[in-house]
Design a protein around this motif. Structure first.
Motif, mmCIF file in Angstrom:
data_model
loop_
_atom_site.group_PDB
_atom_site.id
_atom_site.type_symbol
_atom_site.label_atom_id
_atom_site.label_comp_id
_atom_site.label_asym_id
_atom_site.label_seq_id
_atom_site.Cartn_x
_atom_site.Cartn_y
_atom_site.Cartn_z
ATOM 1 N N LEU A 84 -11.539 37.794 -13.391
ATOM 2 C CA LEU A 84 -12.642 37.456 -12.486
ATOM 3 C C LEU A 84 -13.978 37.960 -13.022
ATOM 4 O O LEU A 84 -15.030 37.415 -12.707
ATOM 5 C CB LEU A 84 -12.386 38.056 -11.093
ATOM 6 N N LYS A 85 -13.917 39.024 -13.810
ATOM 7 C CA LYS A 85 -15.153 39.567 -14.395
ATOM 8 C C LYS A 85 -15.657 38.694 -15.549
ATOM 9 O O LYS A 85 -16.851 38.669 -15.828
ATOM 10 C CB LYS A 85 -14.905 40.997 -14.900
ATOM 11 N N ARG A 140 -16.190 32.680 -13.643
ATOM 12 C CA ARG A 140 -16.378 32.378 -12.216
ATOM 13 C C ARG A 140 -15.336 31.339 -11.794
ATOM 14 O O ARG A 140 -15.304 30.238 -12.348
ATOM 15 C CB ARG A 140 -17.776 31.822 -11.963
ATOM 16 N N TYR A 141 -14.514 31.707 -10.867
ATOM 17 C CA TYR A 141 -13.476 30.789 -10.379
ATOM 18 C C TYR A 141 -13.892 30.204 -9.028
ATOM 19 O O TYR A 141 -14.707 30.800 -8.308
ATOM 20 C CB TYR A 141 -12.140 31.530 -10.240
ATOM 21 N N VAL A 193 -11.652 41.779 -4.056
ATOM 22 C CA VAL A 193 -12.433 40.537 -4.186
ATOM 23 C C VAL A 193 -13.468 40.455 -3.062
ATOM 24 O O VAL A 193 -14.631 40.112 -3.289
ATOM 25 C CB VAL A 193 -11.484 39.310 -4.162
ATOM 26 N N ARG A 194 -13.053 40.802 -1.857
ATOM 27 C CA ARG A 194 -13.970 40.734 -0.712
ATOM 28 C C ARG A 194 -15.028 41.849 -0.765
ATOM 29 O O ARG A 194 -16.096 41.721 -0.183
ATOM 30 C CB ARG A 194 -13.179 40.826 0.602
ATOM 31 N N ASP A 220 -16.488 42.887 -3.481
ATOM 32 C CA ASP A 220 -17.417 42.642 -4.584
ATOM 33 C C ASP A 220 -18.378 41.507 -4.194
ATOM 34 O O ASP A 220 -17.942 40.416 -3.839
ATOM 35 C CB ASP A 220 -16.610 42.239 -5.832
ATOM 36 N N SER A 252 -20.115 39.515 -5.855
ATOM 37 C CA SER A 252 -20.046 38.273 -6.624
ATOM 38 C C SER A 252 -18.825 37.416 -6.269
ATOM 39 O O SER A 252 -18.775 36.238 -6.623
ATOM 40 C CB SER A 252 -20.030 38.589 -8.123
ATOM 41 N N THR A 253 -17.849 37.991 -5.610
ATOM 42 C CA THR A 253 -16.629 37.221 -5.289
ATOM 43 C C THR A 253 -16.284 37.238 -3.795
ATOM 44 O O THR A 253 -15.254 36.696 -3.408
ATOM 45 C CB THR A 253 -15.412 37.785 -6.071
ATOM 46 N N LYS A 254 -17.140 37.850 -2.984
ATOM 47 C CA LYS A 254 -16.744 38.055 -1.582
ATOM 48 C C LYS A 254 -16.484 36.769 -0.802
ATOM 49 O O LYS A 254 -15.725 36.776 0.160
ATOM 50 C CB LYS A 254 -17.763 38.935 -0.854
ATOM 51 N N LEU A 280 -15.324 33.949 -2.302
ATOM 52 C CA LEU A 280 -14.414 33.127 -3.105
ATOM 53 C C LEU A 280 -13.154 32.790 -2.292
ATOM 54 O O LEU A 280 -12.493 33.690 -1.777
ATOM 55 C CB LEU A 280 -14.021 33.921 -4.365
#
Lengths: 171, 128
Positions: free
Chosen positions: B47-48, B51-52, B73-74, B76, B78-80, B82
């Motif tokens: 994930l780092k 970008r998915y 993930v939540r 962070d 940048s991914t919260k 996602l």
């Protein structure tokens, strides 16, 4: 001298009896983790149930795979369009059936956990070198539910929908 | 808006067979850009670096579970947001509630069919 000899024999037998008693007591102490009702009722019984469920799921998966293969062998390839569709359907069935490997793998890890506890105790009994480790706290990790005891997808969907509904109402 | 079938999807499972099954089913549904990770730690590393658009993760993995991955993930920025779908054999009520509270978008019980996967992805991504 004969009296002294008898006394020595009695003393030696007494000491051996004491050693045997101590060994039995030690053994009982070492066996305590396995004799604990919670081990027998939960770990051991669960291991047996998981093993039984795993065998059942493997049978179902094999049956599903075999059925798909049999269907494929009966396909009439004269109509290539229909044949391709039916082969794809059968392949999908086989792929979905292979999910069993993950589920049964998780079930067998429960069986391994119970066997490891027994092995640790037996090792400790035989040479006293290994301590039986306490079971790890696996918060929220249950593994696959046993047949009839887990939630079905519809029930999960209801929980999620209900929660979403509440959140929307609050939002 | 139509779903981009070329969206990058990360699937996470410690069973290689399950990775193959999910990849196969996603391909069958028309998705073409699928990456794999074998546990939560591996997934975070991926994930780092990329970008998915969607994560599909198992729960029961070591050393980092899918639940812990979801929490990270939540947490962070940048991914919260996602989309995160849990695909797991963990079917106790407390698991589902915990995952929901942690922000899971959908929850699929193993074993599952291609139809169930498609239906759940539609609720997360939209019609495709």
């Amino acid at each position: 001298m004969a009296g002294k000899g008898k006394l020595d024999l009695v003393e030696r037998l007494t000491n051996e009896c004491i050693d045997v008693c101590q060994a039995v007591l030690r053994g009982r102490k070492y066996l305590a983790p396995l004799l604990d009702p919670s081990f027998r009722a939960h770990k051991l019984q669960r291991a047996l149930n998981e093993q039984k469920a795993a065998v059942g799921e493997m049978e179902m998966a094999v049956d599903r795979i075999m059925t798909a293969v049999e269907k494929m062998s009966e396909i009439d390839f004269a109509d290539s369009g229909d044949a391709a569709r039916r082969v794809a359907e059968c392949c999908g069935e086989i792929v979905e059936a292979c999910c069993f490997q993950d589920i049964t793998g998780q079930r067998m890890s429960q069986v391994n956990e119970a066997l490891s506890a027994i092995e640790d105790t037996l090792t400790f009994l035989s040479d006293g070198t290994a301590e039986a480790a306490p079971p790890e706290d696996q918060t929220l990790l249950n593994g696959p539910a046993l047949p009839g005891s887990g939630m079905e997808q519809d029930a999960v969907d209801e929980i999620l929908a209900d929660d979403k509904g509440k959140q929307e109402a609050l939002g | 808006m139509a779903v981009d079938m070329k969206m990058p999807i990360l699937i996470v499972d410690d069973y290689k067979t399950m990775l193959r099954i999910v990849r196969n089913l996603l391909s069958k549904l028309g998705f073409s850009d699928i990456d794999e990770a074998t546990d939560g730690t591996d997934a975070l590393a991926k994930l780092k670096s990329r970008r998915y658009a969607l994560i599909i993760s198992d729960w029961n993995m070591q050393p980092m579970t899918g639940y812990e991955l979801l929490q990270k993930v939540r947490a962070d920025a940048s991914t919260k947001s996602l989309p995160f779908v849990m695909v797991t054999a963990e079917s106790k009520v407390e698991n589902v509630i915990a995952a929901r509270k942690a922000g899971v978008n959908n929850y699929i019980i193993k074993p599952f069919s291609a139809e169930v996967l498609k239906a759940k992805l539609k609720t997360v991504l939209g019609d495709f």
